[in-house]
Design an enzyme around this catalytic site. Structure first.
Site, PDB file in Angstrom:
ATOM      1  CE1 TYR A 130      -4.161  -1.416   0.306  1.00 29.17           C
ATOM      2  CE2 TYR A 130      -3.639  -2.126   2.529  1.00 29.17           C
ATOM      3  CZ  TYR A 130      -4.484  -2.120   1.449  1.00 29.17           C
ATOM      4  OH  TYR A 130      -5.664  -2.818   1.509  1.00 29.17           O
ATOM      5  CE  LYS A 252      -5.914  -8.548  -2.595  1.00 21.84           C
ATOM      6  NZ  LYS A 252      -6.606  -7.594  -1.752  1.00 21.84           N
ATOM      7  CG  HIS A 276     -10.079  -4.826  -0.583  1.00 21.29           C
ATOM      8  ND1 HIS A 276      -8.897  -4.363  -1.082  1.00 21.29           N
ATOM      9  CD2 HIS A 276      -9.923  -4.848   0.754  1.00 21.29           C
ATOM     10  CE1 HIS A 276      -8.066  -4.102  -0.081  1.00 21.29           C
ATOM     11  NE2 HIS A 276      -8.662  -4.397   1.047  1.00 21.29           N
ATOM     12  NE  ARG A 279     -11.816  -5.979   4.889  1.00 24.40           N
ATOM     13  CZ  ARG A 279     -12.131  -6.233   6.147  1.00 24.40           C
ATOM     14  NH1 ARG A 279     -13.101  -7.056   6.433  1.00 24.40           N
ATOM     15  NH2 ARG A 279     -11.465  -5.659   7.140  1.00 24.40           N
ATOM     16  CG  ASP A 307      -9.039 -11.893  -3.062  1.00 25.10           C
ATOM     17  OD1 ASP A 307      -9.917 -11.102  -3.451  1.00 25.10           O
ATOM     18  OD2 ASP A 307      -8.058 -11.523  -2.389  1.00 25.10           O
ATOM     19  N   GLY A 309     -14.788 -14.028  -1.769  1.00 27.21           N
ATOM     20  CA  GLY A 309     -16.000 -14.830  -1.576  1.00 27.21           C
ATOM     21  C   GLY A 309     -15.808 -16.325  -1.614  1.00 27.21           C
ATOM     22  NE  ARG A 331     -14.796 -10.451   5.208  1.00 24.07           N
ATOM     23  CZ  ARG A 331     -14.913 -10.006   3.957  1.00 24.07           C
ATOM     24  NH1 ARG A 331     -14.667 -10.786   2.930  1.00 24.07           N
ATOM     25  NH2 ARG A 331     -15.265  -8.747   3.744  1.00 24.07           N
TER      26      ARG A 331
HETATM   27  C1  LIG Z   1      -9.326  -8.253   7.986  1.00 23.23           C
HETATM   28  C2  LIG Z   1      -8.930  -7.989   6.548  1.00 23.23           C
HETATM   29  C3  LIG Z   1      -7.851  -7.175   6.282  1.00 23.23           C
HETATM   30  C4  LIG Z   1      -7.460  -6.960   4.953  1.00 23.23           C
HETATM   31  N1  LIG Z   1      -6.328  -6.224   4.718  1.00 23.23           N
HETATM   32  C5  LIG Z   1      -5.884  -6.123   3.453  1.00 23.23           C
HETATM   33  C6  LIG Z   1      -4.639  -5.505   3.186  1.00 23.23           C
HETATM   34  O1  LIG Z   1      -3.952  -5.053   4.093  1.00 23.23           O
HETATM   35  N2  LIG Z   1      -4.223  -5.441   1.891  1.00 23.23           N
HETATM   36  C7  LIG Z   1      -4.969  -5.948   0.842  1.00 23.23           C
HETATM   37  O2  LIG Z   1      -4.546  -5.868  -0.314  1.00 23.23           O
HETATM   38  N3  LIG Z   1      -6.144  -6.549   1.076  1.00 23.23           N
HETATM   39  C8  LIG Z   1      -6.603  -6.669   2.342  1.00 23.23           C
HETATM   40  N4  LIG Z   1      -7.774  -7.326   2.583  1.00 23.23           N
HETATM   41  C9  LIG Z   1      -8.522  -7.929   1.447  1.00 23.23           C
HETATM   42  C10 LIG Z   1      -8.030  -9.347   1.170  1.00 23.23           C
HETATM   43  O3  LIG Z   1      -6.736  -9.362   0.667  1.00 23.23           O
HETATM   44  C11 LIG Z   1      -8.913 -10.064   0.156  1.00 23.23           C
HETATM   45  O4  LIG Z   1      -8.984  -9.307  -1.021  1.00 23.23           O
HETATM   46  C12 LIG Z   1     -10.317 -10.360   0.648  1.00 23.23           C
HETATM   47  O5  LIG Z   1     -10.333 -10.696   2.019  1.00 23.23           O
HETATM   48  C13 LIG Z   1     -10.863 -11.522  -0.176  1.00 23.23           C
HETATM   49  O6  LIG Z   1     -12.153 -11.826   0.153  1.00 23.23           O
HETATM   50  P1  LIG Z   1     -12.558 -13.026   1.152  1.00 23.23           P
HETATM   51  O7  LIG Z   1     -12.278 -12.506   2.538  1.00 23.23           O
HETATM   52  O8  LIG Z   1     -13.991 -13.160   0.863  1.00 23.23           O
HETATM   53  O9  LIG Z   1     -11.738 -14.227   0.806  1.00 23.23           O
HETATM   54  C14 LIG Z   1      -8.193  -7.539   3.890  1.00 23.23           C
HETATM   55  C15 LIG Z   1      -9.294  -8.352   4.183  1.00 23.23           C
HETATM   56  C16 LIG Z   1      -9.664  -8.592   5.496  1.00 23.23           C
HETATM   57  C17 LIG Z   1     -10.818  -9.496   5.763  1.00 23.23           C
END
Ligand SMILES: Cc1cc2nc3c(=O)[nH]c(=O)nc-3n(C[C@H](O)[C@H](O)[C@H](O)COP(=O)(O)O)c2cc1C
Length: 401
Positions: A130, A252, A276, A279, A307, A309, A331
């Site tokens: 980041y 990504k 993401h 998120r 990624d 889901g 997750r």
């Molecule tokens: C608690 C949490 C923190 C995350 N932090 C980052 C991060 O620091 N950098 C990033 O590229 N993605 C981050 N993500 C997104 C994940 O890399 C990923 O894209 C996402 O969790 C995929 O979806 P899923 O949780 O349904 O598998 C984060 C996701 C979660 C749940």
């Protein structure tokens, strides 16, 4: 470990073991959480066509990417502050990456350093970047990752600003933490989590200076600021990064075929299709719906990672069938650790591997590269079982306080 038979078993257990503020930080998503709900349901809706009478006893789950052979076709998505799920999560994930020979993506906002994770994962750590306060500071982290021996860098581009996550706002989730009466009650009712966290040390971002400590010149350092804009990253920066980073470069957070083509033309080695995990933009399309379009635009042979889901082995196979070369899960790893620590992570690895292997048997294949687009049925009418674990309406449940 015999009590955990699917991801939802882990999720439910984590929900009771973790303070609400922590569980919601992990489980939650942007805005009304339609995006994350949609990710999971769109994957579940996909139907796969079984094929019969092939000898499938010699199933092989190995998967190459970037001329490296991994033992499984999935890895761990980058997530900041994993130790908030349970103290020692980073170490548990690194141990799983070493044992199962899978990639572990380490977030810029991780609470364990790239050097320690490279060591603990036996070299299977990829670094996720980041860029916050300045581009130069971002490039310094890249040099640090290279010096640590890291071979793959992931630039995350779908967080120009951090999206409002309603659960976090309701719970008063902030980094660094502020503990008011509401949070105090939450922590007080989860003494085991608090004791473990205090015992192992409250997690803090390992790739940023500690703002509580004075620097050599006597001034206070600028620590990690989660809310800071990351909007400076643009096409020019991507070119600069390509120039600087000699290893594999992955971008990504891509959902548009046009962006994907441009990123490839800017020299990236792979594209990571993701929203993401819902998120960021609540109204974004499900990531799985974009995967075949991006594959079609790029053609065969260009590496695609996916990624958002995936909750079981069949989900991994569906993503491979729709054009992914490699699949990441986010997750699920934190639910597993939150539910049962390192044992939980290893049990989840076992479950996912088994599910993929069984799904391959049903599809009549022994090798992952035999999984084809034609395994996915288009235009099927699908009814999801509303009582299936994991199909529950997260929104209704999570807002019952
Ligand atoms: C608690 C949490 C923190 C995350 N932090 C980052 C991060 O620091 N950098 C990033 O590229 N993605 C981050 N993500 C997104 C994940 O890399 C990923 O894209 C996402 O969790 C995929 O979806 P899923 O949780 O349904 O598998 C984060 C996701 C979660 C749940």
């Amino acid at each position: 470990m015999s009590r955990f038979h699917n991801l939802e078993d882990f999720r439910q257990r984590a929900k009771t073991r973790l303070p609400k503020i922590m569980f919601d930080f992990i489980d939650g998503a942007a805005g009304g959480e339609n995006g994350s709900y949609n990710n999971y349901h769109c994957i579940e809706r996909i139907r796969l066509l079984p094929r019969v009478l092939n000898n499938v006893v010699e199933r092989d789950l190995t998967k190459p990417i970037f001329e490296e052979e991994f033992k499984l076709p999935f890895g761990i998505a980058p997530m900041g502050m994993c130790d908030l799920a349970w103290a020692g999560t980073d170490q548990a994930l690194a141990a799983a990456a070493a044992q199962y020979q899978i990639p572990l993506c380490l977030s810029t906002a991780a609470s364990t350093s790239i050097e320690q994770m490279m060591d603990a994962s036996e070299g299977n750590t990829w670094f996720q970047l980041y860029v916050g306060s300045s581009l130069e500071e971002g490039l310094e982290k890249v040099r640090r990752a290279a010096a640590a021996g890291c071979r793959t860098l992931i630039l995350t581009v779908d967080v120009p600003e951090v999206a409002p996550r309603w659960r976090d706002l309701h719970n008063g989730f902030k980094v660094p933490f502020r503990i008011g009466p509401k949070q105090f009650m939450d922590f007080a009712s989860h003494p085991r989590w608090v004791a473990e966290t205090l015992w192992k040390g409250i997690p803090r971002p390992a790739h940023f200076p500690d703002p509580n400590k004075r620097q050599k010149d006597g001034t206070k350092a600028k620590g990690f600021n989660r809310e800071e804009t990351r909007g400076k990253v643009d096409w020019n920066f991507l070119l600069r990064l390509r120039d600087e980073w000699k290893g594999n470069l992955v971008v990504k957070g891509v959902l548009s075929p046009e962006d994907a083509l441009q990123i490839r033309d800017h020299g990236a080695d792979a594209i990571y299709v993701s929203n993401h995990g819902g998120r960021q933009l609540d109204s974004a399309p499900s990531a799985i719906s974009r995967l075949p379009l991006i594959r079609e635009a790029l053609g065969k042979g260009y590496p695609l990672i996916f990624d958002s889901g995936i909750r079981n082995g069949e989900g991994v196979v569906k993503a491979l069938a729709l054009g992914a070369d490699f699949v990441m899960l986010g997750r699920p790893f934190l639910y597993a650790s939150g539910a049962a620590g390192k044992k939980g992570v290893f049990r989840m690895m076992e479950l996912l591997s088994n599910e993929i292997s069984l799904c391959m048997a049903q599809l009549g294949v022994n090798h992952l590269d035999q999984i084809e687009r034609s395994s996915v049925l288009d235009n099927e009418t699908v009814f999801l079982n509303p009582q299936s674990p994991g199909t529950e309406d997260h929104l209704t449940k999570n807002y019952e306080n």
